[in-house]
Structure formats: structure tokens, C-alpha cells
Design an enzyme around this catalytic site. Structure first.
Site, PDB file in Angstrom:
ATOM      1  N   HIS A 139      16.071  58.294  88.416  1.00 32.75           N
ATOM      2  CA  HIS A 139      16.489  56.910  88.700  1.00 32.75           C
ATOM      3  C   HIS A 139      17.186  56.802  90.049  1.00 32.75           C
ATOM      4  O   HIS A 139      17.867  55.816  90.323  1.00 32.75           O
ATOM      5  CB  HIS A 139      17.410  56.382  87.591  1.00 32.75           C
ATOM      6  CG  HIS A 139      16.907  56.655  86.210  1.00 32.75           C
ATOM      7  ND1 HIS A 139      17.306  57.755  85.485  1.00 32.75           N
ATOM      8  CD2 HIS A 139      16.005  55.996  85.453  1.00 32.75           C
ATOM      9  CE1 HIS A 139      16.665  57.763  84.311  1.00 32.75           C
ATOM     10  NE2 HIS A 139      15.878  56.711  84.280  1.00 32.75           N
TER      11      HIS A 139
HETATM   12  S1  FES Z   1      19.452  59.180  88.020  1.00 34.66           S
HETATM   13 FE1  FES Z   1      19.014  58.876  85.944  1.00 34.66          FE
HETATM   14  S2  FES Z   1      18.875  60.871  85.152  1.00 34.66           S
HETATM   15 FE2  FES Z   1      19.374  61.153  87.209  1.00 34.66          FE
END
Ligand code: FES
Length: 174
Positions: A139
Site C-alpha cells: 500500500h
Molecule cells: S503498506 Fe500496507 S502492508 Fe505495507
């Protein structure tokens, strides 16, 4: 002199107590194998801490090892990486922690961290991201050269496990 009813009561009390005692012993006896089973066995205890010889990890590179089933980064930092980490003001950090707090004095070149992103646990990619440290592709979390969260949804720095150097080159984690 004890009456018949007193003697009956005494016998009854004795039976209650004796039955209770046998029951208590029985419960303890039955519980013991269960409690014993819950104790970690020898193989688990052996994994509680691990030793790793860092001498094979060249400056500017990392390895990932396993500790208690978790991936752990062992990063041999360059002088430039250390300098970059130490130049960051704490006020710039989402989870303020100095580089000095995350490494051992005298072994500042070694950065040892659980390799799970503190957002949802993905394994970040090393030597990438906007802060020259790690990038989590799940993410988009960026960590710096001290493993501190700098941008993205992760709420905290990569976790530094308990460790100590037991010789110049051997580190014990756990
Ligand atoms: S940014 Fe979501 S698991 Fe690493």
C-alpha cells in the site's frame, strides 16, 4: 459422650471431606497433562533466540533470516546511510525515534528489524522508496535508512527485536 446423631454427622463430614479431597487430587491429576502440554517443547525453546554470524553480510547489503517464524532484516549500513538517518529531525517523523535508539552503540552499522510492514504485515523491499531505506509495495509505505516510517499508511517504524552481540561478529536475537 457423643450421641448417635453427632456421630452420624461426624461420619458424614468425614465422607464429604474425603470425597472432596479425592476429587481435588483427581482434577489436579487430570489437568497436569493438559498444562504440561501447553508448555513449549524443547524445539520451540531453542528457537526463542537465534545466533547469526554477520561477517558474511557485506557493507551496503542485507540478508533476511528467520526468528520465531518471523523474517528479520539484518542490514549492514554504509556510513552514508547512518549519516542520512541521523540527520533527520525527530519532528519530521510520524513515529519519533532517533537512529541511536534503534541500533546498538559500537555496532551502529547493523540495523536489525522484523521484516514486516507495520501496516498490514507485507515484507518491504530494501534499498528502495523515497527515503533510501525500504518500500512496502502493498500500500505504499516508505521507510528510511533507520527503518522508520516516513510516508504511507504504516503507523509505526519497523520493529527492532531484542538483540545483543555475543562476540564481534555474532549477534543473538531474542
Ligand atoms: S503498506 Fe500496507 S502492508 Fe505495507
Amino acid at each position: 459422650m457423643a450421641t448417635a446423631s453427632e456421630s452420624k454427622a461426624t461420619r458424614r463430614d468425614f465422607l464429604y471431606i474425603a470425597t472432596g479431597a479425592v476429587g481435588a487430587v483427581g482434577v489436579a491429576g487430570a489437568a497436569w497433562p493438559l498444562i504440561h502440554q501447553l508448555n513449549p517443547d524443547a524445539s520451540v525453546l531453542a528457537l526463542a533466540s537465534i545466533r547469526f554470524d554477520v561477517s558474511s553480510v557485506a557493507e551496503g547489503s542485507s540478508v533476511t533470516i528467520l526468528w520465531r517464524g518471523l523474517p528479520v532484516f539484518v542490514r549492514h549500513r554504509t556510513a552514508a546511510e547512518i549519516e542520512e538517518a541521523r540527520a533527520v529531525p525527530l519532528s519530521d517523523l510520524k513515529d519519533p525515534e532517533s537512529d541511536e535508539e534503534r541500533v546498538l552503540e559500537g555496532h551502529e552499522e547493523w540495523l536489525i528489524m522484523v521484516a514486516n510492514c507495520t501496516h498490514l504485515g507485507c515484507v518491504p523491499v530494501g534499498e528502495s522508496g523515497d527515503f533510501d531505506g525500504w518500500f512496502c509495495p502493498c500500500h505504499g509505505s516508505h521507510y528510511d535508512t533507520s527503518g522508520r516510517i516516513r510516508r504511507g499508511p504504516a503507523p509505526a517504524n519497523l520493529v527492532v527485536p531484542p538483540y545483543q552481540f555475543v562476540s564481534d561478529t555474532v549477534v543473538e536475537i531474542g
